[in-house]
Structure formats: structure tokens, C-alpha cells
Scaffold this motif. Sequence first.
Motif, PDB file in Angstrom:
ATOM      1  N   MET A   1      -1.648  49.425   8.854  1.00 54.68           N
ATOM      2  CA  MET A   1      -1.832  50.520   9.770  1.00 54.68           C
ATOM      3  C   MET A   1      -2.169  51.768   8.834  1.00 54.68           C
ATOM      4  SD  MET A   1       0.978  52.275  12.379  1.00 54.68           S
ATOM      5  CE  MET A   1       1.456  50.650  12.925  1.00 54.68           C
ATOM      6  N   GLU A   2      -3.273  52.473   9.246  1.00 56.40           N
ATOM      7  CA  GLU A   2      -3.750  53.585   8.968  1.00 56.40           C
ATOM      8  C   GLU A   2      -3.062  54.906   9.466  1.00 56.40           C
ATOM      9  OE1 GLU A   2      -7.829  56.053   9.498  1.00 56.40           O
ATOM     10  OE2 GLU A   2      -8.201  53.990   9.746  1.00 56.40           O
ATOM     11  N   LYS A   3      -2.735  55.789   8.642  1.00 54.74           N
ATOM     12  CA  LYS A   3      -2.161  56.959   8.827  1.00 54.74           C
ATOM     13  C   LYS A   3      -3.139  58.272   9.046  1.00 54.74           C
ATOM     14  CE  LYS A   3       2.024  55.414   7.141  1.00 54.74           C
ATOM     15  NZ  LYS A   3       2.637  54.833   8.181  1.00 54.74           N
ATOM     16  N   PHE A   4      -2.846  59.142   9.979  1.00 51.32           N
ATOM     17  CA  PHE A   4      -3.672  60.063  10.162  1.00 51.32           C
ATOM     18  C   PHE A   4      -2.816  61.230  10.031  1.00 51.32           C
ATOM     19  CE2 PHE A   4      -5.765  63.355  12.748  1.00 51.32           C
ATOM     20  CZ  PHE A   4      -7.009  63.317  12.421  1.00 51.32           C
ATOM     21  N   THR A  20     -11.335  59.239  12.724  1.00 46.90           N
ATOM     22  CA  THR A  20     -10.880  58.225  12.009  1.00 46.90           C
ATOM     23  C   THR A  20     -12.232  57.123  11.970  1.00 46.90           C
ATOM     24  OG1 THR A  20      -9.937  57.261  14.049  1.00 46.90           O
ATOM     25  CG2 THR A  20      -8.292  58.176  12.662  1.00 46.90           C
ATOM     26  N   ASN A  21     -13.079  57.507  12.387  1.00 54.22           N
ATOM     27  CA  ASN A  21     -14.338  56.746  12.288  1.00 54.22           C
ATOM     28  C   ASN A  21     -14.551  55.326  13.271  1.00 54.22           C
ATOM     29  OD1 ASN A  21     -15.956  58.461  10.417  1.00 54.22           O
ATOM     30  ND2 ASN A  21     -14.363  57.577   8.826  1.00 54.22           N
ATOM     31  N   ILE A  22     -13.594  55.459  14.248  1.00 60.23           N
ATOM     32  CA  ILE A  22     -13.675  54.370  15.019  1.00 60.23           C
ATOM     33  C   ILE A  22     -14.792  54.548  16.007  1.00 60.23           C
ATOM     34  CG2 ILE A  22     -12.684  53.303  17.326  1.00 60.23           C
ATOM     35  CD1 ILE A  22      -9.700  53.947  15.655  1.00 60.23           C
ATOM     36  N   GLY A  55       3.711  61.009  15.572  1.00 63.40           N
ATOM     37  CA  GLY A  55       4.523  59.745  16.154  1.00 63.40           C
ATOM     38  C   GLY A  55       4.142  58.882  16.996  1.00 63.40           C
ATOM     39  N   ASP A  56       3.073  59.123  17.609  1.00 67.47           N
ATOM     40  CA  ASP A  56       2.051  58.322  18.352  1.00 67.47           C
ATOM     41  C   ASP A  56       1.273  57.363  17.821  1.00 67.47           C
ATOM     42  OD1 ASP A  56       2.691  59.637  20.735  1.00 67.47           O
ATOM     43  OD2 ASP A  56       1.179  60.907  20.928  1.00 67.47           O
ATOM     44  N   ILE A  57       1.144  56.016  18.371  1.00 70.60           N
ATOM     45  CA  ILE A  57       0.188  55.199  17.576  1.00 70.60           C
ATOM     46  C   ILE A  57      -0.834  54.810  18.522  1.00 70.60           C
ATOM     47  CG2 ILE A  57       0.305  52.756  16.768  1.00 70.60           C
ATOM     48  CD1 ILE A  57       3.293  52.984  16.054  1.00 70.60           C
ATOM     49  N   VAL A  58      -1.931  54.967  18.063  1.00 68.27           N
ATOM     50  CA  VAL A  58      -3.230  54.509  18.829  1.00 68.27           C
ATOM     51  C   VAL A  58      -3.880  53.401  18.331  1.00 68.27           C
ATOM     52  CG1 VAL A  58      -5.701  55.538  19.382  1.00 68.27           C
ATOM     53  CG2 VAL A  58      -3.815  57.085  19.081  1.00 68.27           C
ATOM     54  N   GLN A  59      -4.357  52.608  19.293  1.00 67.78           N
ATOM     55  CA  GLN A  59      -5.018  51.225  18.770  1.00 67.78           C
ATOM     56  C   GLN A  59      -6.235  50.879  19.443  1.00 67.78           C
ATOM     57  OE1 GLN A  59      -2.310  47.790  19.092  1.00 67.78           O
ATOM     58  NE2 GLN A  59      -3.944  46.384  18.188  1.00 67.78           N
ATOM     59  N   TYR A  60      -7.210  50.364  18.810  1.00 68.07           N
ATOM     60  CA  TYR A  60      -8.486  50.100  19.117  1.00 68.07           C
ATOM     61  C   TYR A  60      -8.775  48.657  18.736  1.00 68.07           C
ATOM     62  CZ  TYR A  60     -13.399  49.561  19.774  1.00 68.07           C
ATOM     63  OH  TYR A  60     -14.701  48.970  19.949  1.00 68.07           O
ATOM     64  N   LYS A  61      -8.768  47.560  19.281  1.00 72.22           N
ATOM     65  CA  LYS A  61      -8.846  46.154  19.050  1.00 72.22           C
ATOM     66  C   LYS A  61      -7.924  46.031  17.954  1.00 72.22           C
ATOM     67  CE  LYS A  61     -13.857  45.681  20.144  1.00 72.22           C
ATOM     68  NZ  LYS A  61     -14.924  45.275  19.774  1.00 72.22           N
ATOM     69  N   LYS A  63      -7.338  47.709  15.032  1.00 71.98           N
ATOM     70  CA  LYS A  63      -7.380  48.748  14.025  1.00 71.98           C
ATOM     71  C   LYS A  63      -6.169  49.944  14.749  1.00 71.98           C
ATOM     72  CE  LYS A  63      -9.275  52.298  11.407  1.00 71.98           C
ATOM     73  NZ  LYS A  63     -10.810  52.808  11.264  1.00 71.98           N
ATOM     74  N   LYS A  64      -5.049  49.969  13.945  1.00 72.13           N
ATOM     75  CA  LYS A  64      -3.919  50.654  14.642  1.00 72.13           C
ATOM     76  C   LYS A  64      -3.848  52.004  13.570  1.00 72.13           C
ATOM     77  CE  LYS A  64      -0.561  47.703  16.576  1.00 72.13           C
ATOM     78  NZ  LYS A  64       0.727  47.422  16.155  1.00 72.13           N
ATOM     79  N   ILE A  65      -3.627  53.227  14.096  1.00 64.60           N
ATOM     80  CA  ILE A  65      -3.460  54.393  13.622  1.00 64.60           C
ATOM     81  C   ILE A  65      -2.144  54.938  13.966  1.00 64.60           C
ATOM     82  CG2 ILE A  65      -4.365  56.812  13.492  1.00 64.60           C
ATOM     83  CD1 ILE A  65      -6.981  54.901  14.487  1.00 64.60           C
TER      84      ILE A  65
END
Length: 68
Positions: A1-4, A20-22, A55-61, A63-65
Motif C-alpha cells: 500500500m502506497e502512503k500519501f 499519486t499518478n493514478i 486515515g482515509d484509504i483510496v483504492q483504484y483497481k 492500487k491502494k493509497i
Amino acid sequence: MEKFQLKGDFIKLDQLLKATNIASSGGEAKIYIYSQLVTVNGVTAEQRGKKIRKGDIVQYKDKKIEVI
């Protein structure tokens, strides 16, 4: 999981996808969001201006951030 690392209180969802270059542009981020391909904390995101906070987690396909 990537951190931002968040600078400030929040970042808008479309801006996070670009940072995050998504997505390479705001238009591309908008397409992903309106196509229901993005989730925030496990819930499908419907607003590109949704405020994302620490604290939020964003996911695209696959890839989790995690916003820290």
C-alpha cells in the motif's frame, strides 16, 4: 500500500488521483470516479471533489493509497 503525506486538512479526491499518478489529468480522474472505479474507505466514490483526510484509504483497481 502506497502512503500519501497530506499537507493541510484535506485534499480533493481528483487532486489525490493526480498527485499519486493514478490519473494524468483532472478529466481522467473524473472519468475514473464517475465510472465507479474508485473507492474511499471501501465505499464507491461518487464526487470528484470529495474531501480526503488523514486515515482515509483510496483504492483504484489494485492500487491502494493510505493518506497520512
